[in-house]
Design an enzyme around this catalytic site. Sequence first.
Site, PDB file in Angstrom:
ATOM      1  N   ASP A 178       0.812  -1.180  -0.079  1.00 32.50           N
ATOM      2  CA  ASP A 178       0.024  -0.110  -0.044  1.00 32.50           C
ATOM      3  C   ASP A 178       0.943   1.423  -0.069  1.00 32.50           C
ATOM      4  OD1 ASP A 178      -3.248   0.618   1.151  1.00 32.50           O
ATOM      5  OD2 ASP A 178      -1.834   2.215   0.886  1.00 32.50           O
TER       6      ASP A 178
ATOM      7  N   HIS B 283     -10.268  -5.261  -2.971  1.00 26.60           N
ATOM      8  CA  HIS B 283      -9.084  -5.845  -2.541  1.00 26.60           C
ATOM      9  C   HIS B 283      -9.039  -5.853  -1.004  1.00 26.60           C
ATOM     10  CE1 HIS B 283     -10.058  -1.343  -2.310  1.00 26.60           C
ATOM     11  NE2 HIS B 283      -9.386  -1.186  -1.221  1.00 26.60           N
TER      12      HIS B 283
ATOM     13  N   HIS C 238      -7.007  -5.747   2.350  1.00 30.54           N
ATOM     14  CA  HIS C 238      -5.858  -5.318   3.035  1.00 30.54           C
ATOM     15  C   HIS C 238      -5.278  -6.234   3.882  1.00 30.54           C
ATOM     16  CE1 HIS C 238      -6.832  -0.821   2.332  1.00 30.54           C
ATOM     17  NE2 HIS C 238      -8.047  -1.288   2.072  1.00 30.54           N
TER      18      HIS C 238
HETATM   19  P1  AMP Z   1      -9.660   1.389   0.292  1.00 27.71           P
HETATM   20  O1  AMP Z   1      -9.757   2.754   1.005  1.00 27.71           O
HETATM   21  O2  AMP Z   1      -9.865   0.353   1.195  1.00 27.71           O
HETATM   22  O3  AMP Z   1     -10.451   1.520  -1.230  1.00 27.71           O
HETATM   23  O4  AMP Z   1      -8.153   1.027   0.029  1.00 27.71           O
HETATM   24  C1  AMP Z   1      -7.584   1.729  -1.168  1.00 27.71           C
HETATM   25  C2  AMP Z   1      -6.075   1.822  -0.619  1.00 27.71           C
HETATM   26  O5  AMP Z   1      -5.214   1.883  -1.959  1.00 27.71           O
HETATM   27  C3  AMP Z   1      -5.546   2.655   0.129  1.00 27.71           C
HETATM   28  O6  AMP Z   1      -4.990   2.126   1.389  1.00 27.71           O
HETATM   29  C4  AMP Z   1      -4.414   3.383  -0.327  1.00 27.71           C
HETATM   30  O7  AMP Z   1      -3.517   3.871   0.288  1.00 27.71           O
HETATM   31  C5  AMP Z   1      -4.164   2.375  -1.549  1.00 27.71           C
HETATM   32  N1  AMP Z   1      -3.559   3.145  -2.727  1.00 27.71           N
HETATM   33  C6  AMP Z   1      -4.007   4.251  -3.693  1.00 27.71           C
HETATM   34  N2  AMP Z   1      -3.219   4.401  -4.649  1.00 27.71           N
HETATM   35  C7  AMP Z   1      -2.476   3.347  -4.680  1.00 27.71           C
HETATM   36  C8  AMP Z   1      -1.146   3.290  -5.500  1.00 27.71           C
HETATM   37  N3  AMP Z   1      -0.808   3.821  -6.491  1.00 27.71           N
HETATM   38  N4  AMP Z   1      -0.334   2.057  -4.974  1.00 27.71           N
HETATM   39  C9  AMP Z   1      -0.662   1.496  -3.889  1.00 27.71           C
HETATM   40  N5  AMP Z   1      -1.791   1.503  -3.048  1.00 27.71           N
HETATM   41  C10 AMP Z   1      -2.567   2.578  -3.522  1.00 27.71           C
END
Ligand code: AMP
Length: 114
Positions: free
Chosen positions: A30, A100, A102
């Site tokens: 992340d 996704h 986490h």
């Molecule tokens: P959610 O809020 O559950 O939809 O999680 C989305 C996650 O994607 C968040 O924890 C962000 O920090 C992560 N995220 C956003 N852009 C990227 C990226 N380019 N690479 C890796 N993680 C990302």
Amino acid sequence: MEPTLFSKIIDREISADIVYEDEHVLAFNDINPQAPTHVLIIPKKPIATLNDIGESDLALVGRLTYTAAKLAKQFGFAEDGYRVVMNCNEHGGQSVYHIHMHLLGGRRMQWPPG
Ligand code: AMP
């Protein structure tokens, strides 16, 4: 479904720190980690939210969980414990509309999560 950020990571249009990949699943760090290890595990098939999972996706969703446990063992915190989270829609805090999981580990987690 419009290509999301995560589809672009799968297609290598956007770079990510990939920690695991197989035919069905991709896992990468992340960008805004909430624990010493914070990995996102995604299916290569784009599914927007938990509400969109169909019967034919059950094995795929099981694979996300299986991959989380496998990575937790690999990272060395499986026995101490860890957390997996899937956020759904606005109230769940979902920001990327490609499901996704986490995987958070390397510290003691709090409850309730807020
Ligand atoms: P959610 O809020 O559950 O939809 O999680 C989305 C996650 O994607 C968040 O924890 C962000 O920090 C992560 N995220 C956003 N852009 C990227 C990226 N380019 N690479 C890796 N993680 C990302």
